[in-house]
Design a protein around this motif. Structure first.
Motif, PDB file in Angstrom:
ATOM      1  N   GLU A 155      46.369  54.049  43.404  1.00  0.00           N
ATOM      2  CA  GLU A 155      44.964  54.386  43.643  1.00  0.00           C
ATOM      3  C   GLU A 155      44.032  53.671  42.662  1.00  0.00           C
ATOM      4  O   GLU A 155      42.909  53.300  43.004  1.00  0.00           O
ATOM      5  CB  GLU A 155      44.720  55.907  43.619  1.00  0.00           C
ATOM      6  N   THR A 156      44.518  53.442  41.442  1.00  0.00           N
ATOM      7  CA  THR A 156      43.729  52.711  40.451  1.00  0.00           C
ATOM      8  C   THR A 156      43.598  51.250  40.873  1.00  0.00           C
ATOM      9  O   THR A 156      42.515  50.667  40.788  1.00  0.00           O
ATOM     10  CB  THR A 156      44.366  52.819  39.060  1.00  0.00           C
ATOM     11  N   GLU A 157      44.690  50.672  41.337  1.00  0.00           N
ATOM     12  CA  GLU A 157      44.660  49.287  41.792  1.00  0.00           C
ATOM     13  C   GLU A 157      43.744  49.133  43.006  1.00  0.00           C
ATOM     14  O   GLU A 157      42.991  48.160  43.110  1.00  0.00           O
ATOM     15  CB  GLU A 157      46.069  48.809  42.131  1.00  0.00           C
ATOM     16  N   GLN A 158      43.760  50.105  43.896  1.00  0.00           N
ATOM     17  CA  GLN A 158      42.867  50.069  45.066  1.00  0.00           C
ATOM     18  C   GLN A 158      41.405  50.131  44.624  1.00  0.00           C
ATOM     19  O   GLN A 158      40.559  49.417  45.165  1.00  0.00           O
ATOM     20  CB  GLN A 158      43.187  51.220  46.016  1.00  0.00           C
ATOM     21  N   ALA A 159      41.112  50.983  43.648  1.00  0.00           N
ATOM     22  CA  ALA A 159      39.736  51.093  43.146  1.00  0.00           C
ATOM     23  C   ALA A 159      39.297  49.784  42.495  1.00  0.00           C
ATOM     24  O   ALA A 159      38.164  49.331  42.698  1.00  0.00           O
ATOM     25  CB  ALA A 159      39.623  52.247  42.148  1.00  0.00           C
ATOM     26  N   LEU A 160      40.185  49.161  41.723  1.00  0.00           N
ATOM     27  CA  LEU A 160      39.873  47.879  41.092  1.00  0.00           C
ATOM     28  C   LEU A 160      39.620  46.805  42.149  1.00  0.00           C
ATOM     29  O   LEU A 160      38.634  46.076  42.081  1.00  0.00           O
ATOM     30  CB  LEU A 160      41.005  47.461  40.149  1.00  0.00           C
ATOM     31  N   ASN A 161      40.501  46.731  43.129  1.00  0.00           N
ATOM     32  CA  ASN A 161      40.344  45.719  44.174  1.00  0.00           C
ATOM     33  C   ASN A 161      39.060  45.936  44.976  1.00  0.00           C
ATOM     34  O   ASN A 161      38.362  44.975  45.310  1.00  0.00           O
ATOM     35  CB  ASN A 161      41.563  45.699  45.092  1.00  0.00           C
ATOM     36  N   ALA A 162      38.730  47.193  45.264  1.00  0.00           N
ATOM     37  CA  ALA A 162      37.488  47.502  45.990  1.00  0.00           C
ATOM     38  C   ALA A 162      36.279  47.101  45.154  1.00  0.00           C
ATOM     39  O   ALA A 162      35.312  46.528  45.684  1.00  0.00           O
ATOM     40  CB  ALA A 162      37.434  48.983  46.346  1.00  0.00           C
ATOM     41  N   PHE A 163      36.325  47.394  43.859  1.00  0.00           N
ATOM     42  CA  PHE A 163      35.230  47.007  42.961  1.00  0.00           C
ATOM     43  C   PHE A 163      35.015  45.497  42.998  1.00  0.00           C
ATOM     44  O   PHE A 163      33.885  45.015  43.145  1.00  0.00           O
ATOM     45  CB  PHE A 163      35.530  47.490  41.535  1.00  0.00           C
ATOM     46  N   ILE A 164      36.102  44.745  42.888  1.00  0.00           N
ATOM     47  CA  ILE A 164      36.006  43.287  42.882  1.00  0.00           C
ATOM     48  C   ILE A 164      35.474  42.779  44.223  1.00  0.00           C
ATOM     49  O   ILE A 164      34.603  41.907  44.264  1.00  0.00           O
ATOM     50  CB  ILE A 164      37.370  42.651  42.526  1.00  0.00           C
ATOM     51  N   GLU A 165      35.986  43.313  45.319  1.00  0.00           N
ATOM     52  CA  GLU A 165      35.537  42.874  46.647  1.00  0.00           C
ATOM     53  C   GLU A 165      34.051  43.145  46.868  1.00  0.00           C
ATOM     54  O   GLU A 165      33.345  42.335  47.466  1.00  0.00           O
ATOM     55  CB  GLU A 165      36.351  43.569  47.732  1.00  0.00           C
ATOM     56  N   GLU A 166      33.560  44.277  46.401  1.00  0.00           N
ATOM     57  CA  GLU A 166      32.173  44.670  46.623  1.00  0.00           C
ATOM     58  C   GLU A 166      31.193  43.974  45.676  1.00  0.00           C
ATOM     59  O   GLU A 166      29.992  43.950  45.934  1.00  0.00           O
ATOM     60  CB  GLU A 166      32.030  46.186  46.483  1.00  0.00           C
ATOM     61  N   GLN A 196      28.976  41.425  44.255  1.00  0.00           N
ATOM     62  CA  GLN A 196      28.280  40.211  44.681  1.00  0.00           C
ATOM     63  C   GLN A 196      28.009  39.373  43.431  1.00  0.00           C
ATOM     64  O   GLN A 196      27.155  39.719  42.625  1.00  0.00           O
ATOM     65  CB  GLN A 196      26.960  40.572  45.380  1.00  0.00           C
ATOM     66  N   ASP A 197      28.752  38.291  43.283  1.00  0.00           N
ATOM     67  CA  ASP A 197      28.606  37.461  42.083  1.00  0.00           C
ATOM     68  C   ASP A 197      27.281  36.706  42.111  1.00  0.00           C
ATOM     69  O   ASP A 197      26.680  36.506  43.164  1.00  0.00           O
ATOM     70  CB  ASP A 197      29.775  36.485  41.964  1.00  0.00           C
ATOM     71  N   THR A 198      26.846  36.321  40.932  1.00  0.00           N
ATOM     72  CA  THR A 198      25.601  35.572  40.774  1.00  0.00           C
ATOM     73  C   THR A 198      25.929  34.195  40.201  1.00  0.00           C
ATOM     74  O   THR A 198      27.092  33.882  39.949  1.00  0.00           O
ATOM     75  CB  THR A 198      24.648  36.307  39.810  1.00  0.00           C
ATOM     76  N   SER A 199      24.915  33.422  39.938  1.00  0.00           N
ATOM     77  CA  SER A 199      25.121  32.095  39.357  1.00  0.00           C
ATOM     78  C   SER A 199      25.741  32.167  37.961  1.00  0.00           C
ATOM     79  O   SER A 199      26.292  31.184  37.473  1.00  0.00           O
ATOM     80  CB  SER A 199      23.801  31.325  39.302  1.00  0.00           C
ATOM     81  N   ALA A 200      25.684  33.331  37.319  1.00  0.00           N
ATOM     82  CA  ALA A 200      26.311  33.500  36.005  1.00  0.00           C
ATOM     83  C   ALA A 200      27.832  33.531  36.115  1.00  0.00           C
ATOM     84  O   ALA A 200      28.530  33.371  35.122  1.00  0.00           O
ATOM     85  CB  ALA A 200      25.808  34.780  35.335  1.00  0.00           C
ATOM     86  N   THR A 201      28.354  33.744  37.297  1.00  0.00           N
ATOM     87  CA  THR A 201      29.791  33.785  37.631  1.00  0.00           C
ATOM     88  C   THR A 201      30.594  34.799  36.818  1.00  0.00           C
ATOM     89  O   THR A 201      31.772  34.593  36.539  1.00  0.00           O
ATOM     90  CB  THR A 201      30.442  32.378  37.545  1.00  0.00           C
ATOM     91  N   ASN A 202      29.993  35.912  36.470  1.00  0.00           N
ATOM     92  CA  ASN A 202      30.716  36.924  35.697  1.00  0.00           C
ATOM     93  C   ASN A 202      31.853  37.569  36.477  1.00  0.00           C
ATOM     94  O   ASN A 202      32.853  37.971  35.892  1.00  0.00           O
ATOM     95  CB  ASN A 202      29.744  37.972  35.170  1.00  0.00           C
ATOM     96  N   LYS A 203      31.721  37.653  37.785  1.00  0.00           N
ATOM     97  CA  LYS A 203      32.822  38.178  38.602  1.00  0.00           C
ATOM     98  C   LYS A 203      34.047  37.274  38.439  1.00  0.00           C
ATOM     99  O   LYS A 203      35.156  37.754  38.229  1.00  0.00           O
ATOM    100  CB  LYS A 203      32.405  38.274  40.063  1.00  0.00           C
ATOM    101  N   LYS A 204      33.819  35.982  38.546  1.00  0.00           N
ATOM    102  CA  LYS A 204      34.917  35.011  38.409  1.00  0.00           C
ATOM    103  C   LYS A 204      35.582  35.139  37.033  1.00  0.00           C
ATOM    104  O   LYS A 204      36.810  35.097  36.918  1.00  0.00           O
ATOM    105  CB  LYS A 204      34.364  33.595  38.610  1.00  0.00           C
ATOM    106  N   ILE A 205      34.793  35.308  35.999  1.00  0.00           N
ATOM    107  CA  ILE A 205      35.339  35.438  34.642  1.00  0.00           C
ATOM    108  C   ILE A 205      36.139  36.739  34.518  1.00  0.00           C
ATOM    109  O   ILE A 205      37.228  36.756  33.941  1.00  0.00           O
ATOM    110  CB  ILE A 205      34.217  35.380  33.589  1.00  0.00           C
ATOM    111  N   PHE A 206      35.609  37.833  35.073  1.00  0.00           N
ATOM    112  CA  PHE A 206      36.320  39.112  35.042  1.00  0.00           C
ATOM    113  C   PHE A 206      37.680  38.984  35.729  1.00  0.00           C
ATOM    114  O   PHE A 206      38.704  39.411  35.186  1.00  0.00           O
ATOM    115  CB  PHE A 206      35.473  40.200  35.718  1.00  0.00           C
ATOM    116  N   VAL A 207      37.700  38.394  36.906  1.00  0.00           N
ATOM    117  CA  VAL A 207      38.962  38.209  37.640  1.00  0.00           C
ATOM    118  C   VAL A 207      39.902  37.309  36.845  1.00  0.00           C
ATOM    119  O   VAL A 207      41.116  37.555  36.793  1.00  0.00           O
ATOM    120  CB  VAL A 207      38.694  37.652  39.053  1.00  0.00           C
ATOM    121  N   HIS A 208      39.358  36.296  36.190  1.00  0.00           N
ATOM    122  CA  HIS A 208      40.179  35.417  35.353  1.00  0.00           C
ATOM    123  C   HIS A 208      40.883  36.225  34.256  1.00  0.00           C
ATOM    124  O   HIS A 208      42.097  36.084  34.049  1.00  0.00           O
ATOM    125  CB  HIS A 208      39.322  34.311  34.726  1.00  0.00           C
TER     126      HIS A 208
END
Length: 138
Positions: free
Chosen positions: A4-15, A17-29
């Motif tokens: 359930e924790t992994e599902q919550a993490l994956n849902a958070f990442i999917e939802e 919306q990254d910006t030009s700062a690309t912080n989503k990409k860095i977090f996933v990295h």
């Protein structure tokens, strides 16, 4: 990581919306970087509107609950704060901020990323390696 924790993490990442700062990409990295370290268990704690915390703990750790916390900070745009216990890493270039009592009540060193900075990401990876190694023997 619990299902359930992994599902919550994956849902958070999917939802996210990254910006030009690309912080989503860095977090996933950083998530992937930690996932590939031997003996690391990840946890994810969501506090919508405040922070989303990815926490890394080494299976061999005995006296601490984690060795790194990668926080997504909710602000006008999301940014990252990667924190370590102050006694688990070095910061030879003094690029981090010393935060008294900043990590679960203990002194911490935190590195803030507001946008893509490859040199700082590499520097933080070195700190991750250092904290992971220290966590495996504590």
């Amino acid at each position: 990581m619990k299902s359930e924790t992994e599902q919550a993490l994956n849902a958070f990442i999917e939802e996210w919306q990254d910006t030009s700062a690309t912080n989503k990409k860095i977090f996933v990295h950083f998530k992937d970087y930690l996932n590939h370290k031997e003996g690391v268990l990840l946890d994810f704690i969501a506090r919508p509107g405040l922070t989303y915390s990815l926490r890394g703990v080494h299976k061999a750790q005995k006296d601490k609950d984690l060795f790194v916390m990668v926080d997504v900070i909710e602000d006008a745009t999301r940014w990252l704060s990667i924190c370590f216990y102050g006694n688990m890493i070095t910061d030879p270039e003094e690029r981090g901020d010393f935060v008294p009592g900043g990590l679960l009540g203990e002194d911490a060193v935190c590195f803030d990323l507001e946008e893509q900075d490859d040199a700082l990401v590499t520097y933080i990876e070195t700190r991750l390696d250092e904290a992971w190694l220290n966590a495996s023997s504590k």
